[in-house]
Design an enzyme around this catalytic site. Structure first.
Site, mmCIF file in Angstrom:
data_model
loop_
_atom_site.group_PDB
_atom_site.id
_atom_site.type_symbol
_atom_site.label_atom_id
_atom_site.label_comp_id
_atom_site.label_asym_id
_atom_site.label_seq_id
_atom_site.Cartn_x
_atom_site.Cartn_y
_atom_site.Cartn_z
ATOM 1 N N GLY A 64 0.841 -1.190 0.000
ATOM 2 C CA GLY A 64 0.000 0.000 0.000
ATOM 3 C C GLY A 64 0.877 1.240 0.000
ATOM 4 O O GLY A 64 2.100 1.148 0.161
ATOM 5 N N LYS A 65 0.292 2.371 -0.213
ATOM 6 C CA LYS A 65 1.040 3.646 -0.137
ATOM 7 C C LYS A 65 0.030 4.766 0.021
ATOM 8 O O LYS A 65 -1.133 4.629 -0.387
ATOM 9 C CB LYS A 65 1.855 3.865 -1.425
ATOM 10 N N GLY A 66 0.482 5.877 0.575
ATOM 11 C CA GLY A 66 -0.422 7.009 0.722
ATOM 12 C C GLY A 66 0.335 8.311 0.666
ATOM 13 O O GLY A 66 1.576 8.321 0.618
#
Ligand code: NAD
Length: 414
Positions: A106-108
Site C-alpha cells: 500500500g502507499k499514501g
C-alpha cells in the site's frame, strides 16, 4: 526529495511485464495482480494558524493483500498524485513478497509542501488525514509507515488519533519513536540492508570486499548508514555526495570522521578541506560498487555511458531508468535492484509490528540478526533465479515476488 514518479513507475511496469511473461502467467491473472484492490481519495480540511480554513487532497492506495495486510508509507510532497501513489503501492506488494514478510502493498500521501506549513498546522493536517482514511486502516488491514517528509513524530500523531477511538494500538503504524513501541535498529535498517546486499553481491561476482572501492550518492539516512557498515566490512569508501556536491579520494575517505561531521553540520560540505566536485562527476569515477542512495533517475540515458563501476547497488527507489538499465545489461554491469537492496526498512517495520502485536520488545542485536537472515535469504532467491534463467537481477527479483503473490492470490480467490 524530488518526484520519483516517472522513473520508478516505468521501471516497475516494464520489470512487471517482462517477469509475468517469463513466469508464463495468464493475461487475466497478470492484469488482476496489477490492478489495485482499493483507492481512496480524501479531502483534508484543516484550520490554519491564522484561523482560516484550508483544504488539501490525500490518498491511500491498497494494491494487493493476498499475502497479508497492506503495508507502505505515507509521504507529504507537492508532487504526490494518484499515479505516483498507485505505482509506489504496487512496488510495496513486490518488495514485501520478495522479503517473504506477511504483508501486501500500500502507499499514501498528501499533496502539499510541508516546508510551507507550521508544525502545529502539520499536526492538524496529519490527524485529519488519518481520521479520513480510518475506515480502511487497521492492525490486520493496513499499516502505514513514514516516507518522504513524514517521520516518527507524524506516526505518533497517527497512532494517537487511532488510539483515541480504538484504545492503545501501537501496531496501527510502524516507524514510531522507541517510547511508543518503535523498534530498535529501525533507523539504521535500510543502510544496514544495503550493506548486507552489497556484501552478498561481492561474493557472487567474486569481488574481494576488503579490496573494493565504493561510491555512494546521497549521505542521508540510507547513504550514511550504508557507508558506516560497508566501512566496517573493510570496503574503501572513495566518494560520497549530498545535495551540496561530492567529495572524492581514491585512497579512501575517513568514514567515521565524516559521519561525525555530517551529524554536526548536516552536510558533507566542509569536511577535511576536501574540494567539492559535482555529483555528475562523482557518478562517473571508477569504482567497484556504485550505490545511488539519493533520488530517482540518477543514472539515465544522459550519463549511463560514462558509468565506470563493476556493480550498481540501487539503494534509492528507481535510481536507474529503464533505458539506462538496458544499456548497462549490454555492458554486463549488474544492477542489484531497489526492491531487494532497500528492503531492510520495511523488514524492520515488520519486526516492529510483530513486537507490538506480542507486546514484547526485542534487543537491537536480535533485530539485526533477524534482518541479516531475511536479507540474505531474499538475495539468494533472486541470485538463484538470475543464475538459472540468465536474466537481470531486477527481473529475477520481480519473478520471485510475483510468483509468491500469484500463488497466494490463486489459493484465496481461484
Ligand atoms: P534522506 O532525505 O535522509 O537523504 C537523501 C540524501 O540525498 C541527502 O544526503 C541529500 O542531500 C541527498 N541528495 C538530494 N539530492 C541530491 C542530488 N541531486 N545529488 C546528490 N545527493 C542528493 O533520504 P533517505 O531516507 O536516505 O532516502 C534516500 C533514498 O532511499 C530515497 O530514494 C528513498 O525513497 C529511498 N528509501 C529510503 C528508505 C528509508 O528507510 N529511509 C527505505 C527505502 C527506500
Amino acid at each position: 526529495m524530488k518526484n520519483q514518479t516517472s522513473s520508478s513507475s516505468d521501471a516497475t511496469l516494464s520489470a512487471y511485464e517482462v517477469a509475468v511473461n517469463k513466469l508464463g502467467l495468464k493475461k487475466n491473472l497478470a492484469n488482476a495482480l496489477n490492478i489495485p484492490d482499493r483507492e481512496l481519495t480524501v479531502e483534508v480540511p484543516f484550520r490554519k494558524d491564522n484561523g482560516e480554513i484550508d483544504s488539501l487532497i490525500g490518498y491511500r492506495v491498497q494494491h494487493n493483500n493476498s499475502r497479508g495486510p497492506f503495508k507502505g508509507g505515507i509521504r507529504y510532497h507537492h508532487h504526490v498524485d494518484i499515479n505516483e501513489v498507485r505505482s509506489l503501492a504496487s512496488l510495496m506488494t513486490w518488495k514485501t513478497s520478495l522479503l517473504d514478510i506477511p504483508y501486501g502493498g500500500g502507499k499514501g500521501g498528501i499533496c502539499f509542501d510541508p516546508s510551507n506549513y507550521s508544525i502545529t498546522e502539520i499536526e492538524r493536517i496529519s490527524r485529519k488525514f488519518f481520521r479520513a482514511i480510518d475506515p480502511i486502516i487497521g492492525s490486520n488491514k493496513d499499516i502505514p509507515a513514514p516516507d518522504v517528509n513524514t517521520n516518527a513524530q507524524v506516526m505518533s500523531w497517527f497512532m494517537d488519533e487511532y488510539s483515541e477511538i480504538n484504545g492503545y494500538t501501537p501496531s496501527i503504524v510502524t516507524g514510531k519513536p522507541l517510547e511508543l513501541g518503535g523498534s530498535e535498529g529501525r533507523e539504521a535498517a535500510t543502510g544496514r540492508g544495503t550493506a548486507i546486499i552489497t556484501r552478498e553481491a561481492a561474493k557472487s561476482w567474486e569481488i574481494d570486499l576488503t579490496k573494493s572501492k565504493v561510491i555512494i550518492q546521497g549521505f542521508g539516512n540510507v547513504g550514511s548508514y550504508a557507508a558506516k557498515f560497508l566501512n566496517e566490512y573493510g570496503c574503501k569508501i572513495i566518494g560520497v555526495s549530498d545535495i551540496n556536491g561530492a567529495i572524492f579520494d581514491n585512497d579512501g575517505i575517513d568514514v567515521e570522521s565524516l559521519l561525525l561531521h555530517q551529524e554536526h553540520h548536516k552536510t558533507i560540505k566542509g569536511f577535511n578541506s576536501y574540494e567539492l566536485i559535482s555529483n555528475d562527476e562523482l557518478l562517473t569515477k571508477k569504482c567497484d560498487f556504485l550505490i545511488p542512495a539519493a533520488l530517482g533517475s540518477a543514472i539515465n540515458s544522459g550519463n549511463v555511458d560514462k558509468i565506470n563501476c563493476k556493480i550498481i547497488v540501487e539503494a534509492a527507489n528507481g535510481p536507474v531508468t529503464g533505458n539506462a538499465a538496458t544499456s548497462l545489461w549490454r555492458r554486463k554491469i549488474p544492477i542489484i535492484p531497489d526492491i531487494l537492496t532497500n528492503a531492510g526498512g520495511v523488514t524492520v517495520s515488520y519486526f516492529e509490528w510483530v513486537q507490538n502485536l506480542q507486546q514484547f520488545k526485542w534487543t537491537e542485536s536480535e533485530v539485526n540478526i533477524k534482518l541479516e537472515s531475511k536479507m540474505v535469504d531474499a538475495y539468494k532467491c533472486v541470485y538463484d533465479m538470475k543464475f538459472e534463467k540468465n536474466i537481470p537481477m531486477r527481473i529475477a527479483a520481480f519473478m520471485v515476488a510475483i510468483d509468491r503473490v500469484s500463488n497466494a492470490f490463486k489459493l484465496r480467490f481461484g
